[in-house]
Motif scaffolding. Structure first.
Motif, PDB file in Angstrom:
ATOM      1  N   GLY A   1       0.802  -1.213   0.000  1.00  0.00           N
ATOM      2  CA  GLY A   1       0.000   0.000   0.000  1.00  0.00           C
ATOM      3  C   GLY A   1       0.834   1.262   0.000  1.00  0.00           C
ATOM      4  N   ASP A   2       2.125   1.119  -0.329  1.00  0.00           N
ATOM      5  CA  ASP A   2       3.057   2.246  -0.245  1.00  0.00           C
ATOM      6  C   ASP A   2       3.541   2.735  -1.609  1.00  0.00           C
ATOM      7  N   MET A   3       3.086   2.120  -2.693  1.00  0.00           N
ATOM      8  CA  MET A   3       3.545   2.496  -4.034  1.00  0.00           C
ATOM      9  C   MET A   3       2.312   2.581  -4.932  1.00  0.00           C
ATOM     10  N   ASP A   4       1.993   3.789  -5.408  1.00  0.00           N
ATOM     11  CA  ASP A   4       0.732   4.012  -6.112  1.00  0.00           C
ATOM     12  C   ASP A   4       0.987   4.647  -7.479  1.00  0.00           C
ATOM     13  N   PHE A   5       0.885   3.846  -8.516  1.00  0.00           N
ATOM     14  CA  PHE A   5       1.087   4.335  -9.885  1.00  0.00           C
ATOM     15  C   PHE A   5      -0.192   4.952 -10.445  1.00  0.00           C
ATOM     16  N   GLU A   6      -1.343   4.463 -10.007  1.00  0.00           N
ATOM     17  CA  GLU A   6      -2.612   5.005 -10.500  1.00  0.00           C
ATOM     18  C   GLU A   6      -2.802   6.448 -10.050  1.00  0.00           C
ATOM     19  N   ALA A   7      -2.501   6.719  -8.782  1.00  0.00           N
ATOM     20  CA  ALA A   7      -2.627   8.084  -8.280  1.00  0.00           C
ATOM     21  C   ALA A   7      -1.665   9.016  -9.024  1.00  0.00           C
ATOM     22  N   ALA A   8      -0.451   8.531  -9.287  1.00  0.00           N
ATOM     23  CA  ALA A   8       0.532   9.345 -10.008  1.00  0.00           C
ATOM     24  C   ALA A   8       0.062   9.633 -11.420  1.00  0.00           C
ATOM     25  N   ALA A   9      -0.567   8.629 -12.056  1.00  0.00           N
ATOM     26  CA  ALA A   9      -1.055   8.817 -13.428  1.00  0.00           C
ATOM     27  C   ALA A   9      -2.142   9.887 -13.478  1.00  0.00           C
ATOM     28  N   LYS A  10      -3.001   9.949 -12.447  1.00  0.00           N
ATOM     29  CA  LYS A  10      -4.027  10.983 -12.392  1.00  0.00           C
ATOM     30  C   LYS A  10      -3.400  12.366 -12.270  1.00  0.00           C
ATOM     31  N   LEU A  11      -2.284  12.432 -11.571  1.00  0.00           N
ATOM     32  CA  LEU A  11      -1.621  13.715 -11.354  1.00  0.00           C
ATOM     33  C   LEU A  11      -0.777  14.150 -12.547  1.00  0.00           C
ATOM     34  N   SER A  12      -0.032  13.182 -13.123  1.00  0.00           N
ATOM     35  CA  SER A  12       1.022  13.559 -14.074  1.00  0.00           C
ATOM     36  C   SER A  12       1.100  12.707 -15.323  1.00  0.00           C
ATOM     37  N   GLY A  13       0.414  11.587 -15.383  1.00  0.00           N
ATOM     38  CA  GLY A  13       0.506  10.701 -16.531  1.00  0.00           C
ATOM     39  C   GLY A  13       1.401   9.507 -16.253  1.00  0.00           C
ATOM     40  N   ALA A  14       1.821   8.852 -17.331  1.00  0.00           N
ATOM     41  CA  ALA A  14       2.627   7.641 -17.193  1.00  0.00           C
ATOM     42  C   ALA A  14       4.055   7.966 -16.741  1.00  0.00           C
ATOM     43  N   ARG A  15       4.696   6.970 -16.173  1.00  0.00           N
ATOM     44  CA  ARG A  15       6.099   7.020 -15.726  1.00  0.00           C
ATOM     45  C   ARG A  15       6.316   7.983 -14.553  1.00  0.00           C
ATOM     46  N   PHE A  16       5.351   8.024 -13.661  1.00  0.00           N
ATOM     47  CA  PHE A  16       5.480   8.718 -12.391  1.00  0.00           C
ATOM     48  C   PHE A  16       4.956   7.785 -11.304  1.00  0.00           C
ATOM     49  N   VAL A  17       5.337   8.044 -10.053  1.00  0.00           N
ATOM     50  CA  VAL A  17       4.880   7.204  -8.956  1.00  0.00           C
ATOM     51  C   VAL A  17       4.663   8.059  -7.721  1.00  0.00           C
TER      52      VAL A  17
END
Length: 443
Positions: A149-165
């Motif tokens: 529960g400490d690594m969230d790629f979906e939340a990063a994608a909502k903020l910035s797109g792909a290749r963020f975490v």
């Protein structure tokens, strides 16, 4: 950037170095531009000299009351005034053309660099440690992080797109701990000076370390807006680049300077976010944190004399290795072949850490790259030092990752994973984690 005089003196050696880089011979075209440039400069200088001489002769003719000669000379000076701007423009244009061509040519490999066209030509230098036996199938870092529960790629994608975490809780703290540990090691034991540099830099700074002009599309750019630049109208609309590595800011601290030899070697380190628009080949390493547009890295930079630069490369490699040794991570060091080196490098060592969760049976992944650049960047930055003879000479520059914090995080996660999905905290990091020994779900 290359010295055109050196190319002129030994074009065969220059073309041989380019061939090892997988490039065709360029000395004929460069020398043709140089010849045109030198002829234009000579013509401009001769015109200026003749104008000065004719002006002096006018005074002498008038003194001798030779009005006919004075009139002829004045007509000549008038004509020179008309033609000189054209000659100066021709010289400037040829000079700019030569600089443009030279600035897009990569550095040449040292003789000891192995031949090869890509990563398959790299040569293993040495190995540290060995692979661990887990007794279970090791998982990928993103599977581990998501389960915690400490690594969230979906939340990063909502903020910035792909290749963020987005990192949270234990993993966010672990990444911070790794970066602080690296800084303390390099400043406390290895003699590097910590720098907190700007993350946004001018085009000239990007040019100095070789990001421009060839890799312009690989960078992220920020444009100053009208409101932000209102107090500084002269900067309105200026483009600034987000650094792809702190090497850019740190190395350019020596730009347009003449250092005292007693100041060398200058060893600098910084922990910064880094930004890369180009995050690897299309479709490659799209999972997890291997290739991100934004990542954190501890950078090492050395500015030294030509005589000391090769030894400094070995020292820098050792400093980067000690990070992984203290973390007890298995890795190998590769000497990159001529065709796989970066644009500004003369010689490069890659440290590849073992990640047991990568693919079937694990894989080695680059975590640090240490390079010596000779005077290639120094010429682009006009960075020099004054030796005992008083004459300015170009410095030699080196850079290396000490190391990539994000990749160190995932190497620790995959190496120290436990059967229940928790992550054991390496001993050396526990003081930075408040004594925490294990990262578990919900912590």
């Amino acid at each position: 950037m290359h010295d055109i005089k050196a190319i002129r003196d030994n074009p065969t050696a220059f073309d041989a170095g380019l061939k090892r880089r997988g490039l065709e011979a360029l000395s004929p075209s460069l020398l043709a531009i140089d010849e045109k440039r030198r002829a234009a400069i000579l013509a401009s200088e001769q015109a200026q000299a003749r104008r000065n001489a004719a002006s002096k002769e006018i005074g002498e003719a008038k003194k001798a009351k030779d009005e006919a000669r004075a009139a002829t000379l004045m007509a000549e000076v008038a004509e020179l005034k008309t033609t000189m701007p054209e000659l100066e423009l021709a010289a400037k244009t040829a000079d700019e053309q030569l600089i443009k061509e030279l600035s897009s040519i990569p550095n040449l490999p040292l003789d000891e660099v192995p031949d090869g066209t890509d990563e398959h030509g790299n040569v293993q230098h040495h190995v540290y440690g060995k692979k661990r036996d887990y007794g279970f199938a090791p998982k990928l870092h993103d599977d581990l992080g998501t389960a915690l529960g400490d690594m969230d790629f979906e939340a990063a994608a909502k903020l910035s797109g792909a290749r963020f975490v987005v990192l949270k809780k234990g993993l966010a703290r672990l990444e911070r701990a790794i970066g602080q540990f690296m800084l303390d090691l390099h400043t406390g034991e290895h003699g590097y000076t910590e720098i907190n540099p700007p993350l946004l830099v001018r085009d000239a700074v990007m040019f100095g370390t070789g990001q421009l002009p060839k890799f312009e599309d690989d960078q992220f750019w920020a444009i100053k807006g009208e409101l932000l630049s209102a107090p500084n109208a002269d900067l309105r609309g200026e483009r600034l680049g987000l650094i792809p590595t702190a090497e850019v800011s740190l190395t350019n601290l020596a730009r347009e300077s003449i250092l005292d030899e007693k100041e060398l070697p200058m060893r600098l380190t910084a922990l910064t976010p880094c930004f890369r628009a180009e995050a690897g080949a299309a479709g490659r390493d799209t999972r997890g944190m291997i290739r991100q547009h934004q990542f954190t890295k501890v950078e090492l930079v050395s500015i030294t004399t030509p005589e000391a630069s090769k030894d400094e490369l070995e020292r820098m490699l050792s400093c980067a290795e000690q990070v992984l040794q203290k973390l007890d991570l298995h890795y190998r060091v590769m000497t990159l072949c001529a065709g796989d080196m970066g644009f500004s490098a003369q010689k490069t060592y890659d440290i590849e850490v073992w990640m047991p969760g990568q693919g079937d049976g694990g894989a080695y992944r680059e975590i640090s790259s240490c390079s010596v650049c000779g005077d290639f960047q120094a010429r682009r930055m006009d960075a020099r030092y004054r030796g005992p003879d008083g004459k300015p000479r170009f410095v030699h520059t080196l850079n290396g990752s000490g190391t990539a914090v994000g990749r160190a995080l995932i190497a620790v996660m995959e190496t120290y994973q436990q059967k229940d999905g928790s992550i054991a905290v390496p001993d050396v990091l526990q003081p930075y984690m408040g004594g925490l020994k294990v990262i578990e779900h919900g912590m």
